[in-house]
Design an enzyme around this catalytic site. Structure first.
Site, PDB file in Angstrom:
ATOM      1  N   LYS A 210       0.837  -1.190   0.000  1.00 17.89           N
ATOM      2  CA  LYS A 210       0.000   0.000   0.000  1.00 17.89           C
ATOM      3  C   LYS A 210       0.883   1.255   0.000  1.00 17.89           C
ATOM      4  CE  LYS A 210      -3.741   2.095   2.642  1.00 17.89           C
ATOM      5  NZ  LYS A 210      -4.724   1.936   3.705  1.00 17.89           N
ATOM      6  N   GLU A 216      10.423  -4.580   4.823  1.00 15.70           N
ATOM      7  CA  GLU A 216      10.547  -5.977   4.381  1.00 15.70           C
ATOM      8  C   GLU A 216      10.286  -6.101   2.881  1.00 15.70           C
ATOM      9  OE1 GLU A 216       8.810  -4.809   6.928  1.00 15.70           O
ATOM     10  OE2 GLU A 216       8.876  -6.167   8.655  1.00 15.70           O
ATOM     11  N   GLY A 271      -5.057  -2.254   4.858  1.00 15.74           N
ATOM     12  CA  GLY A 271      -4.188  -3.357   4.422  1.00 15.74           C
ATOM     13  C   GLY A 271      -4.820  -4.730   4.622  1.00 15.74           C
ATOM     14  N   GLU A 357      -4.873  -7.129  14.555  1.00 11.58           N
ATOM     15  CA  GLU A 357      -4.409  -5.784  14.201  1.00 11.58           C
ATOM     16  C   GLU A 357      -5.577  -4.786  14.269  1.00 11.58           C
ATOM     17  OE1 GLU A 357      -2.522  -4.405  10.259  1.00 11.58           O
ATOM     18  OE2 GLU A 357      -0.771  -5.104  11.373  1.00 11.58           O
ATOM     19  N   HIS A 388      -4.479 -33.819  17.292  1.00  8.60           N
ATOM     20  CA  HIS A 388      -3.351 -34.593  17.824  1.00  8.60           C
ATOM     21  C   HIS A 388      -2.277 -33.681  18.389  1.00  8.60           C
ATOM     22  CE1 HIS A 388      -4.926 -38.410  16.310  1.00  8.60           C
ATOM     23  NE2 HIS A 388      -5.469 -37.632  15.376  1.00  8.60           N
ATOM     24  N   LYS A 508       8.818  -0.682  14.417  1.00  7.94           N
ATOM     25  CA  LYS A 508       9.404  -0.314  13.124  1.00  7.94           C
ATOM     26  C   LYS A 508      10.461   0.765  13.317  1.00  7.94           C
ATOM     27  CE  LYS A 508       5.356  -1.012  10.133  1.00  7.94           C
ATOM     28  NZ  LYS A 508       4.396  -0.363   9.253  1.00  7.94           N
TER      29      LYS A 508
HETATM   30  O1  F6P Z   1       2.030  -4.284   9.929  1.00  8.81           O
HETATM   31  C1  F6P Z   1       1.613  -3.015   9.632  1.00  8.81           C
HETATM   32  C2  F6P Z   1       1.132  -2.866   8.233  1.00  8.81           C
HETATM   33  O2  F6P Z   1       0.952  -1.511   8.001  1.00  8.81           O
HETATM   34  C3  F6P Z   1      -0.138  -3.638   7.926  1.00  8.81           C
HETATM   35  O3  F6P Z   1      -1.277  -3.010   8.371  1.00  8.81           O
HETATM   36  C4  F6P Z   1      -0.051  -3.769   6.456  1.00  8.81           C
HETATM   37  O4  F6P Z   1      -0.931  -4.729   5.970  1.00  8.81           O
HETATM   38  C5  F6P Z   1       1.407  -4.127   6.303  1.00  8.81           C
HETATM   39  O5  F6P Z   1       2.058  -3.345   7.280  1.00  8.81           O
HETATM   40  C6  F6P Z   1       1.992  -3.901   4.946  1.00  8.81           C
HETATM   41  O6  F6P Z   1       1.937  -2.556   4.556  1.00  8.81           O
HETATM   42  P1  F6P Z   1       2.145  -2.112   3.065  1.00  8.81           P
HETATM   43  O7  F6P Z   1       1.088  -2.725   2.234  1.00  8.81           O
HETATM   44  O8  F6P Z   1       2.100  -0.620   3.076  1.00  8.81           O
HETATM   45  O9  F6P Z   1       3.507  -2.617   2.635  1.00  8.81           O
END
Ligand code: F6P
Length: 544
Positions: A210, A216, A271, A357, A388, A508
């Protein structure tokens, strides 16, 4: 926002439930069923292709009435209308919350700031479907002319879990010639192992984010980009091997992806509620436009049911209220989601983000600390594996674990008697959890001494059972929407903002500070607490 006048726990509707809990907390499901032979048919309902049996819950008619009265008292009807009509209900971010527009198959106008969003929604959906067809048909070629055989989604959280869950759930509907994979973890192992066997010439990456700034995702995207450019020896290869899904055209351009290859969505899509938006691009490529649209129809059917059904016959409302009953009155800490379908193996993972969340918050809408529990811990694994592993604790542990059992009448793989055994186990578990096995039945089997206690099951463990004829795109859509709206209902009752996620920010920010300290040439000033300093020092000394 109309500020809530009274604290939740001071409301007469809440107090009526406190009283009801006092009166009924010892009632046993054995007695409730014995007293009322019609209980299961009265406490069942069907909507959007799903059948819900909620009779194995520790409620009587009066409790249900009082729970529904609570939903009325907190203004749930108005809250639903506010969300569906595009009011900025995500107040801390000043945003509307309109995932329902993404699957608005009736195409009725939905306004954000006076503008109908449906034409944009339809245009992006059309673009996604067209692109997916090009990839699936082999028309979309890589830089050196080879058709695409691997579609790799790079995203995390909501930009990963929903499409991943749905792709896994709908694998029988997918094109098996296309290898669809998902990379999320910043651990290099995830990207390295995913591309290990892949031919770069046949690989397309969908960078789904988004914000297009998530550490990451951008790290994985940069590694994938290098992998492609190194293999082709040409920067311009990026154009044929990368597409982007984002709300941020600037960031996408900065990464080097042509805006023509960008699939847009909007700030009013959260998200974890985004799998019906362009975030579903990898999924459309995997299962095809027709199946994706059937999934949207399933979402839409549940959306309409949620918006229109009276609360006492409204599936998400009832599930939300039952969750409140256990969370806030019986002090249940967790909620298990147990799908009896191997294809649903990532469903609980998706719901974890969706629910935790959204409702993992201790500050209410007025900015005060709540004095009651909010979101439960969501967890689960597919049956029968869980049986199990952890079911022992659900049956005989000291904690109450309300659970949702989810099963399908038809198997996707008709092999021998597997499916009958699978479903027999699911149905048996809900029976065992509700009714247990009294000591007298154990004794009647000839058991003596302390073993009687060990082999006795108290029962009275609450469950919902959700059944559908078949796991298909439509039912998966309906099921996912059911949980989205259940989370919404609970957030409204707890008077918290379900659509922001400030709680993920601190980690973060600290991670980027610590990263700079890890990679600094000079030993950084150790400014943290003694534990954090020690870990940082140790890692700096030993890292390669
Ligand atoms: O973990 C926080 C968050 O903002 C989530 O709400 C979101 O789905 C995820 O990180 C990924 O964010 P983006 O789509 O901006 O990479």
């Amino acid at each position: 926002m109309i500020a809530r006048k009274e604290k939740l726990t001071d409301m007469p509707a809440w107090q009526a439930l406190v009283e009801q809990y006092g009166k009924t907390k010892e009632s046993h499901l054995r007695d409730l069923f014995e007293q009322d032979p019609e209980r299961s048919s009265r406490m069942s309902l069907e909507a959007a292709g799903l059948f819900l049996d909620y009779s194995k819950n520790r409620v009587d008619d009066e409790t249900l009435l009082r729970l529904v009265a609570l939903a009325d008292a907190v203004g749930l009807r108005q809250a639903i209308e506010d969300m569906f009509s595009g009011k900025p209900v995500n107040e801390t971010e000043g945003r509307s919350v309109l995932h329902v527009a993404l699957r608005n198959r009736s195409n009725t106008p939905i306004l954000v700031n006076g503008e109908d969003v449906m034409p944009d929604v339809s245009a992006v959906l059309e673009k996604m479907c067209g692109f997916a067809e090009q990839v699936r048909s082999g028309e979309w070629k890589g830089h050196r002319g080879k058709p695409i055989r691997n579609v790799v989604n790079i995203g995390i959280g909501g930009s990963d879990l929903g499409p991943l869950m749905a792709y896994e759930a709908l694998k029988p509907y997918s094109d098996r010639n296309l290898n669809v994979r998902f990379i999320s973890n910043v651990d290099a192992t995830h990207v390295a192992e995913t591309v290990r066997e892949m031919d770069p010439d046949e690989t397309l990456f969908v960078i789904a984010s988004k914000t297009f700034t998530t550490q990451e995702t951008m790290t994985n995207a940069a590694t994938a980009r290098k992998w492609i450019v190194d293999a082709m020896g040409d920067e311009s290869a990026v154009a044929r091997h990368f597409v982007a899904v984002s709300t941020s055209a600037n960031e996408v351009r900065a990464f080097g992806i042509d805006e023509a290859n960008m699939f847009e969505f909007w700030e009013w899509v959260g998200g974890r509620y985004s799998m019906c938006s362009a975030i579903g691009l990898t999924l459309v490529a995997g299962i095809g436009p027709e199946n994706f649209i059937k999934m949207l129809e399933g979402f839409h059917a549940m959306d309409r049911h949620f918006a229109e059904a009276p609360f006492e016959a409204n599936m998400p409302v009832l599930m939300g209220l039952l969750g409140i009953w256990y969370n806030n009155f019986f002090d249940a800490q967790t909620h298990a989601v147990l799908p009896y379908d191997q294809y649903m193996h990532r469903f609980a993972a998706h719901l974890q983000q969706l629910d935790m969340e959204s409702n993992g918050k201790y500050i209410d809408k007025q900015g005060d600390r709540v004095s009651y529990h909010t979101g439960p811990i969501i967890w689960g694994e597919p049956g029968t594996n869980g049986q199990h592993a952890f079911y022992q604790l659900i049956h005989q542990g000291t904690k109450m674990i309300p659970a949702d059992f989810i099963g399908f009448c038809e198997s996707q793989n008709q092999l021998g008697d597997h499916h009958d055994k699978l479903m027999a186990n699911m149905i048996a578990q809900t029976e065992a959890l509700a009714f247990g096995k009294p000591a007298k039945d154990v004794e009647a089997e000839g058991v003596t001494g302390t073993l009687i206690a060990h082999k006795t099951f108290e029962g009275n463990r609450p469950t919902n059972t959700i059944m559908a004829d078949r796991l298909n795109p439509f039912t998966l859509g309906a099921l996912t929407a059911l949980y989205e709206h259940k989370v919404f209902v609970q957030g409204v009752i707890w008077n918290i903002f379900s659509f922001d996620q400030w709680g993920v920010q601190l980690g973060k920010v600290l991670a980027s500070k610590i990263l700079a300290e890890i990679t600094a040439e000079q030993e950084p000033a150790m400014i943290h607490d003694s534990s954090t300093n020690q870990l940082l020092k140790r890692y700096r000394a030993k890292r390669k």
